[in-house]
Design an enzyme around this catalytic site. Sequence first.
Site, PDB file in Angstrom:
ATOM      1  N   GLN A 100      -0.832  -9.051   1.918  1.00  0.00           N
ATOM      2  CA  GLN A 100      -1.080  -7.602   1.990  1.00  0.00           C
ATOM      3  C   GLN A 100      -2.530  -7.285   1.625  1.00  0.00           C
ATOM      4  O   GLN A 100      -2.828  -6.262   0.995  1.00  0.00           O
ATOM      5  CB  GLN A 100      -0.110  -6.853   1.064  1.00  0.00           C
ATOM      6  CG  GLN A 100       1.278  -6.689   1.650  1.00  0.00           C
ATOM      7  CD  GLN A 100       1.286  -5.746   2.851  1.00  0.00           C
ATOM      8  OE1 GLN A 100       0.380  -4.944   3.058  1.00  0.00           O
ATOM      9  NE2 GLN A 100       2.328  -5.848   3.667  1.00  0.00           N
ATOM     10  N   SER A 101      -3.448  -8.157   1.992  1.00  0.00           N
ATOM     11  CA  SER A 101      -4.853  -7.989   1.628  1.00  0.00           C
ATOM     12  C   SER A 101      -5.455  -6.670   2.141  1.00  0.00           C
ATOM     13  O   SER A 101      -5.452  -6.398   3.345  1.00  0.00           O
ATOM     14  CB  SER A 101      -5.648  -9.159   2.210  1.00  0.00           C
ATOM     15  OG  SER A 101      -7.035  -8.906   2.098  1.00  0.00           O
ATOM     16  N   ASN A 102      -5.969  -5.871   1.212  1.00  0.00           N
ATOM     17  CA  ASN A 102      -6.710  -4.661   1.597  1.00  0.00           C
ATOM     18  C   ASN A 102      -8.030  -5.046   2.248  1.00  0.00           C
ATOM     19  O   ASN A 102      -8.526  -4.357   3.134  1.00  0.00           O
ATOM     20  CB  ASN A 102      -6.999  -3.807   0.364  1.00  0.00           C
ATOM     21  CG  ASN A 102      -5.736  -3.314  -0.300  1.00  0.00           C
ATOM     22  OD1 ASN A 102      -4.885  -2.705   0.349  1.00  0.00           O
ATOM     23  ND2 ASN A 102      -5.588  -3.583  -1.594  1.00  0.00           N
TER      24      ASN A 102
END
Length: 335
Positions: free
Chosen positions: A73-75
């Site tokens: 879920q890397s921003n």
Amino acid sequence: MIEYPDRIPLAQTPTPIQRLLRTEKRSGPELWVKRDDLTGIELSGNKIRKLEFLFAEAKSEGADTVITCGGEQSNHCRATALAATRLGLKSVVVLRTADPQSPPPTTGNILLDRLAGAEIVWISRADWARRAEILAREADRVRGDGGVPYVIPEGGSNAVGLWGYVGCAEELDFQLKALRPCARTTILYACGSGGTGAGLIVGAAMLGWRERGIAVCGINVCDDRDYFVTRIGEICNEAHQRFAIPAITEDDIDIIDGFVGRGYAISRPEELSTLRDLARTESLILDPVYTGKAYFGMTETLSRDPERFGDRVVFLCSGGIFGLFPQAAELAALL
Ligand SMILES: *Cc1c(COP(=O)(O)O)cnc(C)c1O
């Protein structure tokens, strides 16, 4: 005025600061937030400040494809994918997940990566240790197809990306000067790959903050204090070698450890209930992975030692709202 390397404007800046009057305690410091979640909608968060400089370098090298990596879920990967699309580049995002054979559902940042048209490469947690090699392999693949790759490390945290948070420090400098003078101020941030911290610390040195009673302090959301003192030191040192900026020593790097909790991107109920309470008192939405943990760390630290941060805290709201949705079920239990 600070002289910056080339940048491509992507972030909505300056971001406002806002006081949390309903949350402040009479006996405690003034509480402010720096709204870096407002750097954009799709580009929301801290990564886009770093990407302004990284994409400028990518363009100057003639790149047509950017390659980067992060957690599932890397921003950072989401901001990179969307910024690439905006600038007419392709993107490859290497995402870490439990089982690459059965990737997680297309929600939150993954949904946005896919909407942006990023190519996703799933890797296991074990493979994460050799991510540099995997990024190099992807770069070779792009070259093999006749493309020109530009590799960005996780979090955009290197000597180039660091400038994004030098810029944020300079913005804060103007904003703090407009407030009632106070003896001691702390800028508090969530630390995940070290680039935000490195930029703020270099900015602080350039702006003479120590002499003016302004401190910079990180709360780590993964790894530990030693890891980040070393990592932030390395990023600052790399920047010192490459650009005319002050040398940073370990003494300049203040990290509060003890709030990783159950681990990176895994929440404890007390972290989520703090997040819920802030939403309900200030309508400020934190994220479970970074700002929620760091904010919880701030409140715990203040309850043990109300003097720790001086008279005024400016908490960096570094974004991450899309990370809420994959944790909806856990949150719903508290609503
Ligand atoms: C990446 C991230 C951080 C941590 O910043 P680093 O520069 O990686 O230390 C903090 N908050 C959010 C929302 C992030 O996405």
